[in-house]
Design an enzyme around this catalytic site. Structure first.
Site, PDB file in Angstrom:
ATOM      1  N   GLU A  87       0.839  -1.197   0.000  1.00 34.24           N
ATOM      2  CA  GLU A  87       0.000   0.000   0.000  1.00 34.24           C
ATOM      3  C   GLU A  87       0.874   1.246   0.000  1.00 34.24           C
ATOM      4  O   GLU A  87       1.940   1.272   0.601  1.00 34.24           O
ATOM      5  CB  GLU A  87      -0.932  -0.016   1.217  1.00 34.24           C
ATOM      6  N   CYS A 100       3.783   8.292   1.370  1.00 33.67           N
ATOM      7  CA  CYS A 100       4.191   7.327   2.382  1.00 33.67           C
ATOM      8  C   CYS A 100       4.391   5.995   1.641  1.00 33.67           C
ATOM      9  O   CYS A 100       3.432   5.444   1.105  1.00 33.67           O
ATOM     10  CB  CYS A 100       3.060   7.249   3.406  1.00 33.67           C
ATOM     11  N   CYS A 107       5.766  -7.105   7.193  1.00 32.58           N
ATOM     12  CA  CYS A 107       6.872  -6.729   8.085  1.00 32.58           C
ATOM     13  C   CYS A 107       7.098  -7.869   9.065  1.00 32.58           C
ATOM     14  O   CYS A 107       6.143  -8.479   9.546  1.00 32.58           O
ATOM     15  CB  CYS A 107       6.553  -5.445   8.849  1.00 32.58           C
ATOM     16  N   CYS A 111       5.402  -5.732  15.692  1.00 33.39           N
ATOM     17  CA  CYS A 111       4.913  -4.785  16.712  1.00 33.39           C
ATOM     18  C   CYS A 111       3.429  -5.066  16.935  1.00 33.39           C
ATOM     19  O   CYS A 111       2.660  -5.202  15.971  1.00 33.39           O
ATOM     20  CB  CYS A 111       5.141  -3.349  16.266  1.00 33.39           C
ATOM     21  N   CYS A 114       0.463  -2.762  15.479  1.00 34.62           N
ATOM     22  CA  CYS A 114       0.558  -2.370  14.059  1.00 34.62           C
ATOM     23  C   CYS A 114      -0.072  -3.443  13.181  1.00 34.62           C
ATOM     24  O   CYS A 114       0.261  -4.628  13.295  1.00 34.62           O
ATOM     25  CB  CYS A 114       2.026  -2.175  13.706  1.00 34.62           C
ATOM     26  N   SER A 208      10.746   5.097  15.966  1.00 37.71           N
ATOM     27  CA  SER A 208       9.442   4.790  16.572  1.00 37.71           C
ATOM     28  C   SER A 208       9.669   4.260  17.975  1.00 37.71           C
ATOM     29  O   SER A 208       9.951   3.082  18.167  1.00 37.71           O
ATOM     30  CB  SER A 208       8.711   3.762  15.704  1.00 37.71           C
ATOM     31  N   LEU A 209       9.562   5.138  18.942  1.00 38.89           N
ATOM     32  CA  LEU A 209       9.963   4.792  20.313  1.00 38.89           C
ATOM     33  C   LEU A 209       8.795   4.194  21.108  1.00 38.89           C
ATOM     34  O   LEU A 209       8.880   3.092  21.609  1.00 38.89           O
ATOM     35  CB  LEU A 209      10.503   6.056  20.993  1.00 38.89           C
ATOM     36  N   HIS A 210       7.751   4.946  21.290  1.00 37.40           N
ATOM     37  CA  HIS A 210       6.490   4.511  21.921  1.00 37.40           C
ATOM     38  C   HIS A 210       6.564   4.176  23.412  1.00 37.40           C
ATOM     39  O   HIS A 210       5.538   4.189  24.085  1.00 37.40           O
ATOM     40  CB  HIS A 210       5.864   3.317  21.186  1.00 37.40           C
ATOM     41  N   ASN A 284      -3.745   4.560  16.120  1.00 39.26           N
ATOM     42  CA  ASN A 284      -4.823   4.248  15.176  1.00 39.26           C
ATOM     43  C   ASN A 284      -5.342   2.845  15.459  1.00 39.26           C
ATOM     44  O   ASN A 284      -4.565   1.957  15.789  1.00 39.26           O
ATOM     45  CB  ASN A 284      -4.300   4.342  13.742  1.00 39.26           C
ATOM     46  N   CYS A 327      -0.970   5.650   9.774  1.00 37.09           N
ATOM     47  CA  CYS A 327       0.197   4.910  10.253  1.00 37.09           C
ATOM     48  C   CYS A 327      -0.223   3.646  10.982  1.00 37.09           C
ATOM     49  O   CYS A 327      -1.070   3.676  11.867  1.00 37.09           O
ATOM     50  CB  CYS A 327       1.010   5.777  11.202  1.00 37.09           C
TER      51      CYS A 327
END
Ligand code: SAH
Ligand code: SF4
Length: 346
Positions: A87, A100, A107, A111, A114, A208-210, A284, A327
């Site tokens: 995508e 993007c 992947c 995570c 995600c 991307s820490l989070h 999201n 995202c």
């Protein structure tokens, strides 16, 4: 299968042996510096276009398109020659258009929050498959100029390192894009961050820490077990010192998990020795993750708390949520297997 966007100018010259020399310049210019495709490059004789198109067919086939935000956000599902799907998302802002791109089909990082991670890994993308996403989006954006590329689609760009770096070099050298408008987003592959810092490419880095404690980050980002926060911090220092550039930390706010006063303090402490900017977005929704994104009020409180602690912070607007184009929502992987993860909240 090779893409014309993978060949060098010398290789193109060799391919066009027997043609007048200016043809090489015409085609190279047409491919890289216009929004034409081979098929529409009318300065080139039809027969030559046809034979090149037969030899180098487009890497991407559109199988679906959706739009939201009154057309300001558009997402395409693109099929690759082997049937894998990826995508690509185009976002128009007042002053710029950003694409993007996906760097992998799926992947492998897993995570938990995600959708791409929940669906798993299919394969690495090739250089041409990433560049053609950019040029496809540039055509769709016209007459607005596509100025920015973010590697925030499907996949972990630093787990497809040679391809990512080659794409960045080509976009900078041949398309004339400013490297600082090219953003690589990584989940934190520490050695690859250090290697990228030494490539001499002044690109923008987003980490991307989070979470800024290992216990929570291990649950959200499995790669944290391999490269824990202390190791990631070393890589961020190398980035700052080698490139003389700051980096950004991405932080998707998850209700009760990483939007607490304690989380803000941990993040402020982690960022304090670094030249770093924090981007906040509410998480999201994805089908496999049961905890909600933070409410607008909690996002504001978290931001205010960080500001009070001296952190540079911005709340990013989410685009394309309703069409699953935001995202972490990209998951159009053929035959994807989904897993659902429950997460402890505090
Ligand atoms: N693999 C890279 C780039 C692709 S993910 C990375 O992880 O950085 C792009 C961004 O989306 C990352 O910042 C990632 O943390 C974020 N993201 C993933 N899932 C999300 C979700 N459900 N809500 C908000 N952001 C999410
Ligand atoms: Fe992969 Fe990034 Fe999603 Fe993690 S957040 S699973 S690294 S795409």
């Amino acid at each position: 299968m090779t893409s014309l966007y993978e060949v060098s100018r010398e290789e193109l010259s060799a391919l066009l042996e027997g043609q007048p020399r200016y043809r090489v310049d015409q085609i190279w210019h047409g491919l890289w510096n216009t929004n034409e495709t081979l098929a529409t490059l009318s300065t080139i004789p039809k027969a030559l276009r046809a034979s090149l198109s037969a030899q180098f067919p487009s890497s991407l086939r559109v199988v679906d398109e959706v739009a939201s935000d009154q057309g300001a956000t558009r997402k395409w599902v693109l099929e690759l020659h082997d049937g894998s799907t990826i995508e690509t998302v185009l976002m128009h802002y007042e002053d710029r258009a950003t694409v993007c791109v996906s760097s992998q089909a799926g992947c492998a990082m897993g995570c938990t929050f995600c959708a791409t991670g929940q669906a798993g890994f299919s394969r690495q993308l090739r250089v041409g498959e990433v560049i053609e996403q950019v040029l496809f989006a540039a055509r769709a954006a016209a007459p607005r100029r596509l100025s920015n590329v973010v590697f925030m689609g499907m996949g972990e760009p630093l787990a497809n390192y040679p391809v990512t770096v080659e794409v960045l070099r080509r976009l900078q050298a041949y398309r004339g894009m400013s490297a600082r408008h090219l953003t690589v987003s990584t989940v934190g592959v520490a050695p690859a961050i250090e290697r990228l810092a030494k490539e001499g490419l002044p690109v923008t880095l987003a980490v991307s820490l989070h979470a800024a404690n290992d216990e929570t980050r291990n649950e959200l980002v499995p790669l944290n077990r391999r490269y824990p926060l202390a190791r990631l911090h070393e890589a961020c220092v190398v980035w700052n010192e080698t490139t003389k550039r700051r980096l950004s930390f991405e932080w998707a706010l998850i209700d009760g998990v990483n939007d607490t006063p304690r989380a803000a303090q941990e993040l402020a402490a982690y960022a304090s020795g670094l030249a770093a900017h924090v981007n906040l977005i509410p998480l999201n929704p994805t089908p496999g993750f049961l905890v909600r994104g933070s409410t607008a009020e909690r996002v504001r409180d978290f931001r205010d708390h960080l500001e009070a602690l001296g952190v540079n912070v911005t709340v990013r607007q989410t685009r394309g949520r309703s069409i699953a184009a935001a995202c972490g929502q990209l998951a159009n992987v053929a035959k994807a297997k989904r897993t659902t993860v429950r997460l402890r909240t505090t």
